[in-house]
Motif scaffolding. Sequence first.
Motif, PDB file in Angstrom:
ATOM      1  N   MET A  58       0.684  -1.131   0.048  1.00  0.00           N
ATOM      2  CA  MET A  58       0.048   0.021  -0.093  1.00  0.00           C
ATOM      3  C   MET A  58       0.923   1.228  -0.010  1.00  0.00           C
ATOM      4  O   MET A  58       1.904   1.280   0.779  1.00  0.00           O
ATOM      5  CB  MET A  58      -0.919  -0.054   1.167  1.00  0.00           C
ATOM      6  N   ASN A  59       0.472   2.320  -0.561  1.00  0.00           N
ATOM      7  CA  ASN A  59       1.387   3.536  -0.650  1.00  0.00           C
ATOM      8  C   ASN A  59       1.467   4.141   0.510  1.00  0.00           C
ATOM      9  O   ASN A  59       0.768   3.862   1.717  1.00  0.00           O
ATOM     10  CB  ASN A  59       0.988   4.301  -1.794  1.00  0.00           C
ATOM     11  N   ILE A  60       2.540   4.940   0.961  1.00  0.00           N
ATOM     12  CA  ILE A  60       2.677   5.456   2.135  1.00  0.00           C
ATOM     13  C   ILE A  60       1.649   6.502   2.627  1.00  0.00           C
ATOM     14  O   ILE A  60       1.417   6.263   3.635  1.00  0.00           O
ATOM     15  CB  ILE A  60       4.311   6.370   2.172  1.00  0.00           C
ATOM     16  N   VAL A  61       1.049   7.283   1.850  1.00  0.00           N
ATOM     17  CA  VAL A  61      -0.120   8.078   2.098  1.00  0.00           C
ATOM     18  C   VAL A  61      -1.185   7.071   2.723  1.00  0.00           C
ATOM     19  O   VAL A  61      -1.672   7.638   3.941  1.00  0.00           O
ATOM     20  CB  VAL A  61      -0.682   8.794   1.167  1.00  0.00           C
ATOM     21  N   GLY A  62      -1.361   6.103   2.231  1.00  0.00           N
ATOM     22  CA  GLY A  62      -2.468   5.406   2.589  1.00  0.00           C
ATOM     23  C   GLY A  62      -2.200   4.574   3.971  1.00  0.00           C
ATOM     24  O   GLY A  62      -3.019   4.548   4.876  1.00  0.00           O
ATOM     25  N   ARG A  63      -1.012   4.185   4.114  1.00  0.00           N
ATOM     26  CA  ARG A  63      -0.632   3.681   5.485  1.00  0.00           C
ATOM     27  C   ARG A  63      -0.651   4.817   6.539  1.00  0.00           C
ATOM     28  O   ARG A  63      -0.997   4.248   7.624  1.00  0.00           O
ATOM     29  CB  ARG A  63       0.935   3.025   5.181  1.00  0.00           C
ATOM     30  N   ILE A  64      -0.198   6.021   6.121  1.00  0.00           N
ATOM     31  CA  ILE A  64      -0.343   6.843   7.263  1.00  0.00           C
ATOM     32  C   ILE A  64      -1.825   7.145   7.540  1.00  0.00           C
ATOM     33  O   ILE A  64      -2.147   7.520   8.839  1.00  0.00           O
ATOM     34  CB  ILE A  64       0.401   8.133   6.542  1.00  0.00           C
ATOM     35  N   ILE A  65      -2.757   7.587   6.624  1.00  0.00           N
ATOM     36  CA  ILE A  65      -3.899   7.880   7.045  1.00  0.00           C
ATOM     37  C   ILE A  65      -4.582   6.783   7.516  1.00  0.00           C
ATOM     38  O   ILE A  65      -5.510   6.967   8.501  1.00  0.00           O
ATOM     39  CB  ILE A  65      -4.879   8.088   5.596  1.00  0.00           C
ATOM     40  N   PHE A  66      -4.368   5.275   7.262  1.00  0.00           N
ATOM     41  CA  PHE A  66      -4.888   4.379   8.047  1.00  0.00           C
ATOM     42  C   PHE A  66      -4.348   3.808   9.346  1.00  0.00           C
ATOM     43  O   PHE A  66      -4.811   2.852   9.834  1.00  0.00           O
ATOM     44  CB  PHE A  66      -5.257   3.003   6.862  1.00  0.00           C
ATOM     45  N   ALA A  67      -3.401   4.371   9.772  1.00  0.00           N
ATOM     46  CA  ALA A  67      -2.485   3.790  10.806  1.00  0.00           C
ATOM     47  C   ALA A  67      -3.258   3.989  12.273  1.00  0.00           C
ATOM     48  O   ALA A  67      -3.541   2.869  12.861  1.00  0.00           O
ATOM     49  CB  ALA A  67      -1.322   4.721  10.976  1.00  0.00           C
ATOM     50  N   ILE A  68      -3.940   5.242  12.472  1.00  0.00           N
ATOM     51  CA  ILE A  68      -4.634   5.331  13.578  1.00  0.00           C
ATOM     52  C   ILE A  68      -5.903   4.568  13.870  1.00  0.00           C
ATOM     53  O   ILE A  68      -6.108   3.634  14.875  1.00  0.00           O
ATOM     54  CB  ILE A  68      -5.010   6.858  14.135  1.00  0.00           C
ATOM     55  N   PRO A  69      -6.814   4.455  12.644  1.00  0.00           N
ATOM     56  CA  PRO A  69      -7.892   3.559  12.827  1.00  0.00           C
ATOM     57  C   PRO A  69      -7.438   2.008  12.849  1.00  0.00           C
ATOM     58  O   PRO A  69      -8.232   1.418  13.594  1.00  0.00           O
ATOM     59  CB  PRO A  69      -8.703   3.664  11.458  1.00  0.00           C
ATOM     60  N   ALA A  70      -6.476   1.781  12.206  1.00  0.00           N
ATOM     61  CA  ALA A  70      -5.882   0.366  12.163  1.00  0.00           C
ATOM     62  C   ALA A  70      -5.292  -0.126  13.718  1.00  0.00           C
ATOM     63  O   ALA A  70      -5.747  -1.244  14.112  1.00  0.00           O
ATOM     64  CB  ALA A  70      -4.789   0.156  11.182  1.00  0.00           C
TER      65      ALA A  70
END
Length: 177
Positions: free
Chosen positions: A138-150
Amino acid sequence: MMTKLYIIGKILTFPGAYIKGFWEQLTCRILGLPVEVPGYLRIDEACGHVEHAFAKKGFASYLMATGPGFMNFITGVPLFIAGFLNLRYMGITPYDSVPLFILYVLMLYVGVSLLCNVFPLTEDILNFWYIAYEEKNMNIVGRIIFAIPAIITRAGAFLEKYLSLIHISEPTRLRCI
């Protein structure tokens, strides 16, 4: 090994467990994932969940892990607030109106049951975690955006699974020497 406490909790909150299973099946249908065993309220570790194939892409696995719980959350909060506020702060009692009192008690119960069933199976969140953070598929932007909910979803799924495995035993007596 599944404890009776987990099953009893799911049965007591059956409206939320059933609706969560529905959201999971709908999400599987949207993503094109085959459902292996239909049925939402089985007496096993997947009670309130749908057994399905894992998603292979990053966003699909994120949606499978967090989407059904989010839908339970956004439908459970208004029901809980409406029932709680009307019973607690507005002071609706059976003496005021029996149908309204029953309605608000049901709203409170369904809201609580929806909020008690927001976390996925641990396998779903671990699948997303593997795809996004270990495989880096997954691209880095997606990993950053989804980090807290994950992180919240992963912690909640593990707490739901492992806190239900705690056995409540009789208190032990201390021996005096």
